[in-house]
Design an enzyme around this catalytic site. Structure first.
Site, PDB file in Angstrom:
ATOM      1  CB  VAL A 564      -1.039   0.034   1.152  1.00 58.97           C
ATOM      2  CG1 VAL A 564      -2.065  -1.053   0.965  1.00 58.97           C
ATOM      3  CG2 VAL A 564      -0.377  -0.062   2.488  1.00 58.97           C
ATOM      4  CG  ASP A 565       4.152   1.607   2.587  1.00 62.46           C
ATOM      5  OD1 ASP A 565       3.054   1.794   3.114  1.00 62.46           O
ATOM      6  OD2 ASP A 565       5.125   1.077   3.154  1.00 62.46           O
ATOM      7  CG  ASP A 566       5.423   0.282  -3.237  1.00 59.94           C
ATOM      8  OD1 ASP A 566       6.136   1.177  -2.760  1.00 59.94           O
ATOM      9  OD2 ASP A 566       5.731  -0.921  -3.227  1.00 59.94           O
TER      10      ASP A 566
END
Ligand code: ATP
Ligand code: MG
Length: 695
Positions: A564-566
């Site tokens: 999700v950070d990406d």
């Protein structure tokens, strides 16, 4: 039975059930984008395969799954009873858990009160059951023609000798031992020897730098470090002992003095005479270990005693010391192995992962041996001396189950099919993938070319933290979809939540969490309970948060969309990196792709794509346009890359994962903020990309 899991409708097709208003909440995360570039839809197991499978129908799975959710204690106890326990667990404490930070500290315990030993179950038990003469391990060296093997009885002898040696130098229950070895049989032997005496092993991938090794040594303070003098990977000679020396000196400066460096002489790489030596601290394995008895009593440990500590690969930042305990991990790694690969005693199993990663823990060492399997351990590089090596090895040993990572599949795909088709591969019956989302195009190639369209692929989604498979096909039980890890394993309740932590149902896209614990779950981050709770349990109270994005299609299949950070947010559309990359890779001239977000005045974020081309294809403006068109037509105009950056190579972790953290900095030209690049497999790639970005 959880609400969102697919059920079979009368026409036999998997369907999600109960459309609810909650599904609309998916819109909070933006429109779910097409998860697959594959038009072919479902890929069914052959009737022949299904007929012999351990779980041979969706209905059989559903019955077992429902039981595992309704009565986890009963379900897992029955399986646990098939292992040897010196003392049985307290029947009313099969599982004790709190996954809700608002209700107190996080706690996960399985089989409390039980006493067992995983080494005993993985080795002795097979010998006692009459399998002493069965091959436990085949070993294939870096060079063609170098090989070896051990029966279960021989493995037991070797494990006992090393365990006795470790005891003789004062290693006991609860002590840490760092293992920095390449893929020699001595690596699993060392893991098992530690487990036998209750010591906690921490394997550090033998491709890590001295700094990375020192960091881990300082964190876990081992009594002994086990290594070898050197290893050859492909044509490259890596002097491991020299690296250990630097790390130990660094450790000493930081107050961690390791008394002993037990060094295996890996003769094919380097002789004793050429190895730098510090007498007193350094000990040759071959000089001491064979002198010890081949009998070594087992240390019976508590189900919740630590088994190992493993630092995650660090794709997202400072590595985390993931701690696994004994009982639950044993039951879970063995059961997941058996079902996800439809394991049969006649199988010859090969997992290309290194024991330095969780995959090598659960699915080279523990899972297979706990099932009495024959495992192949391969020392070398998978494309040495040429890209046909894997299939040469498959034919040589008659490998039936082949488990690898998308990065290797994409690399071999780029090298061309002729390296594959010159080998028979007829022994193969099940394939597996792990580590990153597998692009549907790579999935197809794996399925059609490697497996000759007859071997199901288990795309296994899981993490260092989960200990074993979480979402995975059971080959033979249901049709596959390229790029989908399909459905949850027994006892696992995956939920997809929106930003506020609301569970979504039906077709949706969001954050992947797990409700309730499972036996293989990690118990803490070593020495950092705060980070454990903050990273995994605070983002969505009541759930374990995986950090990954996931979408579920109308048939209930799960597609991992990346970390999700990406996730990239283009004009309010949240786009998983996996979708765009898969679209790019479906272009016949694109071998690999990595996309990241960049600041964009109008859209908030724009899409920046790094692409590696198929061997021999030149980069041109025409090709750029055609790549962009492919994404537009497969996903939509909103996902069209703003910039295509030709990348002869991509920065990857040593476990082969694309490091988007670094690519984001290159794309944003924040070149003085690249951060730590030492954990990259090939740091030179970064300079090359920066130079090409300027051109
Ligand atoms: P770190 O947590 O230190 O950044 P890491 O997450 O790469 O490192 P691992 O535990 O080895 O370390 O990898 C687990 C991650 O790999 C998952 O969270 C997911 O992002 C990815 N992954 C693993 N298997 C699959 C799969 N079959 N499909 C999609 N993604 C996968
Ligand atoms: Mg991770």
């Amino acid at each position: 039975w959880v609400d969102h899991v697919a059920v079979v409708s009368s026409n036999g097709k998997l369907r999600a059930r109960r459309p609810t208003a909650a599904a609309a909440a998916g819109a909070v995360l933006g429109e779910p984008v097409a998860a697959s570039d594959d038009q072919g839809g479902l890929v069914h197991p052959s009737e022949e395969f299904a007929a012999q499978a351990l779980v041979s129908s969706t209905q059989q799975y559903q019955e077992m799954y429902r039981r595992s959710i309704d009565d986890p204690a009963g379900f897992w106890s029955e399986i646990a009873e098939t292992f040897y326990w010196k003392q049985k667990w307290n029947p009313d404490e099969v599982c004790a858990e709190n996954l809700d930070v608002t209700k107190g500290p996080i706690k996960i315990e399985w089989f409390k009160g039980g006493k067992t030993n995983i080494c005993y179950n993985a080795v002795d038990r097979n010998v006692e059951a009459g399998d002493g003469e069965k091959i436990a391990m085949y070993w294939e060296g870096n060079e063609i023609g170098q090989d070896g093997k051990l029966t279960y009885s021989q493995l037991l002898d070797k494990v006992c000798q090393l365990a006795n040696y470790l005891k003789s130098v004062g290693v006991g229950k609860g002590d840490a031992v760092v293992i920095y070895l390449p893929m020699l049989m001595e690596l699993p032997i060392a893991m098992l020897a530690c487990a036998r005496i209750g010591a906690v092993h921490s394997v550090v991938f033998a491709g890590f730098s001295a700094d990375a090794l020192a960091q881990r040594i300082i964190d876990c303070k081992p009594k002994v470090v086990i290594t070898c003098n050197a290893v050859k990977r492909g044509k490259k000679l890596i002097p491991l002992k020299d690296i250990v020396d630097v790390s130990l000196a660094d450790g000493a400066k930081n107050g961690v003095d390791v008394g002993i460096c037990l060094t295996y002489e890996n003769q094919s790489a380097m002789t004793k005479e050429d190895t730098k030596w510090t007498s007193g601290k350094d000990v040759w394995w071959q000089d001491v270990v064979p002198n010890f008895s081949t009998k070594c009593d087992v240390e019976w440990v508590d189900a919740e005693d630590p088994l190992f500590l493993l630092y995650t690969s660090g794709s997202t930042g400072k590595p985390k010391g993931v701690l696994h305990t004994t009982g639950g991990y044993m039951v879970y790694s063995a059961t997941t192995f058996k079902h996800a690969f439809d394991y049969k005693p006649s199988d010859i199993y090969w997992c290309t992962a290194d024991c330095g990663w969780i995959t090598g823990h659960s699915y080279v060492t523990y899972g297979p041996l706990l099932n009495g399997a024959t495992v192949l351990v391969y020392e070398g590089a998978p494309n040495y001396p040429d890209p046909g090596r894997c299939w040469d090895v498959v034919d040589k040993y008659g490998v039936t189950i082949f488990y690898t990572a998308p990065t290797l599949i994409r690399a071999l795909m780029r090298d061309g099919t002729e390296y594959v088709t010159r080998y028979s591969r007829k022994s193969l019956r099940v394939l597996g993938s792990v580590g990153e989302p597998i692009n549907p195009t790579a999935w197809r190639w794996f399925y059609d070319v490697i497996g000759d369209s007859r071997c199901p692929i288990s795309d296994t989604w899981w993490q260092t933290e989960t200990g074993g498979f979480m979402i995975t096909p059971l080959p033979g039980a249901w049709p596959l979809k390229p790029g989908s890890a399909t459905f949850p394993f027994f006892g696992v309740q995956p939920v997809i939540v929106d930003e506020k932590g609301n569970e979504m149902e039906e077709e949706c896209s969001g954050y992947l969490c797990i409700k309730k614990s499972w036996p293989g779950a990690f118990r803490t981050l070593y020495g950092d309970k705060d980070r454990y709770e903050t990273t995994y349990f605070k983002p969505f109270a009541g759930y374990y948060f995986s950090g990954d994005g996931c979408s579920r299609d109308k048939d209930g299949y799960h597609f991992l969309t990346g970390r999700v950070d990406d996730v990239i947010n283009v004009s309010g559309h949240r786009i998983g990196t996996a979708e765009v990359e898969s679209a790019l890779v479906s272009h016949p001239k694109c071998a690999e792709a990595a996309v990241v977000g960049i600041d964009h005045e109008v859209k908030g974020q724009g899409i920046y794509a790094f692409v590696t081309l198929v061997d021999g294809v030149p980069y041109s403006d025409e090709l750029r346009k055609s790549l962009v068109m492919t994404v537009r037509s497969q996903i939509g105009a909103f996902a069209a890359p703003d910039k295509i950056h030709w990348a002869p190579g991509l920065p990857k972790t040593r476990s082969g994962k694309i490091m988007r953290r670094i690519l984001r900095k290159i794309a944003g030209r924040q070149l003085d903020e690249l951060g730590d690049t030492s954990t990259l497999a090939d740091p030179g790639v970064v300079d090359q990309l920066i130079a090409l970005g300027d051109s």
